[in-house]
Design a protein around this motif. Sequence first.
Motif, PDB file in Angstrom:
ATOM      1  N   PHE A 130       0.090  11.455   1.678  1.00 25.04           N
ATOM      2  CA  PHE A 130      -0.896  10.774   2.523  1.00 25.04           C
ATOM      3  C   PHE A 130      -0.651   9.271   2.542  1.00 25.04           C
ATOM      4  N   ASP A 131      -0.348   8.690   1.381  1.00 22.10           N
ATOM      5  CA  ASP A 131      -0.063   7.250   1.335  1.00 22.10           C
ATOM      6  C   ASP A 131       1.185   6.903   2.128  1.00 22.10           C
ATOM      7  N   THR A 132       2.172   7.787   2.098  1.00 19.33           N
ATOM      8  CA  THR A 132       3.388   7.548   2.882  1.00 19.33           C
ATOM      9  C   THR A 132       3.073   7.496   4.369  1.00 19.33           C
ATOM     10  N   ALA A 133       2.253   8.441   4.823  1.00 16.73           N
ATOM     11  CA  ALA A 133       1.864   8.451   6.241  1.00 16.73           C
ATOM     12  C   ALA A 133       1.058   7.206   6.589  1.00 16.73           C
ATOM     13  N   GLN A 134       0.150   6.792   5.699  1.00 15.46           N
ATOM     14  CA  GLN A 134      -0.639   5.591   5.964  1.00 15.46           C
ATOM     15  C   GLN A 134       0.227   4.344   6.027  1.00 15.46           C
TER      16      GLN A 134
END
Length: 706
Positions: free
Chosen positions: A329-333
């Motif tokens: 999720f952090d990568t996508a953000q």
Amino acid sequence: MPSSRCPSVSVVNVQTVVRRVPFTASVVVLILVLGVATGTLWSPLEDKSWYPDVAFGPPALLDGRWWTVVTGSLYALKPLQYVAILTFFVLPVSLCEWRLGTRRTAAVVVVFQAIGVIGGGYLMVALSSWTDWGWAQRTAQDLDVGFSAGALAAAMVVSADLRRPWRGRVRLGVLGYVLTSLTFLGYLYDVEHLVAVLLGLWVGPWIVGRRPSRTVAEWLRPGFTRRDLRMLTGGSFLWGAIIAVIGQVADRDGPFGPIGGDPESWWWVLAVVAVDLLIAWGLVRGRRTWWTLALVLTSISWLLGAATAAVIVSGGTSNSGLVWISVLFDTAQLAALVLGRSAFRNPGRRGLRRVGADRVGALPTDADRERARELLQRHGSSNRLAWMTTWPENRWWFTDDAVVAYQQSMGVTIGLCDPVGPDPLHVAERFIGAARDAGTLPCLFSCSSTVARWAQEQGWIAVQVAEEAIVDLPELEFVGKKWQDVRSAFNQAGKHDVETRMMRLADAPRGIRTQLRAISDEWVRDKGLPEMGFTLGGLEEAEDPDVWINVAVDADMTVHGVTSWMPIPGPDGQVRGWTLDLMRRLPGGFRYTMELLIASACREFKEQGYEVVSLSGAPLAHAGAGDSVVDRSVIDDVLTRAGDVLEPYYGFQSLQAFKAKFQPRYEPLFLVVADEAALPRVGIAVGRAYLADATLGQLLALTRGH
């Protein structure tokens, strides 16, 4: 193509709904009848001995129980799940059937239900056979029931028939639910949902008869606007807050490993939720400061998650599904923040003090007001109420040789009247973009049919909020029975020695000015609510040196009433008519004061060669059938009720009926907004603009009084 609007529930009875959605109604009835007949409405299906014979899933497919694709679709595992299953079924399927028809909807739901069940089942069989993935091994042994896969696929299919932005909202909502549920829970039905939803998203445009206009290359390079990027990144942090709560309360060994929070870490979860919500709020408004904070915090979170994941891989600690979910999720953000960095350039409130009037939200100056006045006098406007755009309570946005007056309330930028300039519609488009770039919700209020039609061509909606009463002066003659009240006003004025005097308020004698102030103050006190503003002017606006006032006085110089008249600038720089604004009458004074003031002003303006008089528009009041662009829906019902609440205090309907004495023709005035979802927020902002000085107690008293 089916209609773009669904009838209001308040107007359409249940019988009509059932006739329009017979497939949806029939399936619901069949599910309930089977639930009663088999007892599964009050006892769990999975406790029945025949449960494996009706439920679908990988074991049923491998054993050749193909009928379960049909039978399993008509049950729920537990009694309470009937509520969820029927809700998931009725909402999307009824919408699909309403818009696409019964045959296409039935085919979509049945076929995609079968594809979801069979495709999801064999996908888990393949994963369990080809890998040692523990989650796949367990899920491949599960059984499931319910019609949800076909229903969610119907939502994706019908989304292709919706206009923007509803198309994107439906798709984002369905995909968000499916992916979140699959990530954290990972039940067999989550896999079935994913298969059906992705296929529905792909083939939906063909089913509704709208071939996708984009090529594969275009899909790989989507053309996001700055507003899209802000909503995407802000929405990701909102979703992050939701995920944080789910990760705390869930207790499941899902696709990424065990998930479950520590009961003692709720304080940390709530802190994360609060930070995510604040960042989402700042990102949606395009604030550079919030973008920087989001980038820093997300980077730190990603580094900590990546370090923990490395320890897990090395065998230093046990696996945790939350760690892998957090890293993904952090990568996508981070990707969304970096790729969309150009959309976050808005200064904060302090920064707005340093920017010019070419930025929405900039603080207004006297020079801005004079420039707006000069542009209006030079270009004129087809909107006869345009002079109110020069009032001092407004702000002004300038571009090239054009201007839009606006006010801001509760994050909404309310453009007032039609834009002023050589090409008003082009200016409107640029203003809307500037308002969005400033992180606000744009709308245009009290605009003409020309702007309303243009807005509808852009996919916006136009709601009639008032009707303007217009008197064409060249044909004006106070003859005939329909003018009896007006002639009586002149006759009675002569008997009571009441006359009218046209003057500038600034040049009026001190005695008249004092009486006008007293009349206005008493009028406000009688209402029990503050004087309305926004599009309704008072004595302060009448101080404008370009505005005339018409005063009714008797032989003793007692003021019985006053009206103010704003100029209507034409495109040649010449005034072509006058617009009525302020109306105040002495309580207990001459009975025909208002008829006398308006009629005498019309007569004088006609003698001076002017073309038209506008009696303005009464907010929330309708007199005629309206224009063809009017959206007569539940929205109008809400506006009518608001008018009913305010009628005892401000008399909008009574005012509209009074203006009918002057035999006007009517033209509608509109509020244009991006879509129906924006109306509640815009409505509150507009109401706040009208009653900016009202206290909470006064507003509560208003609603109780009605």
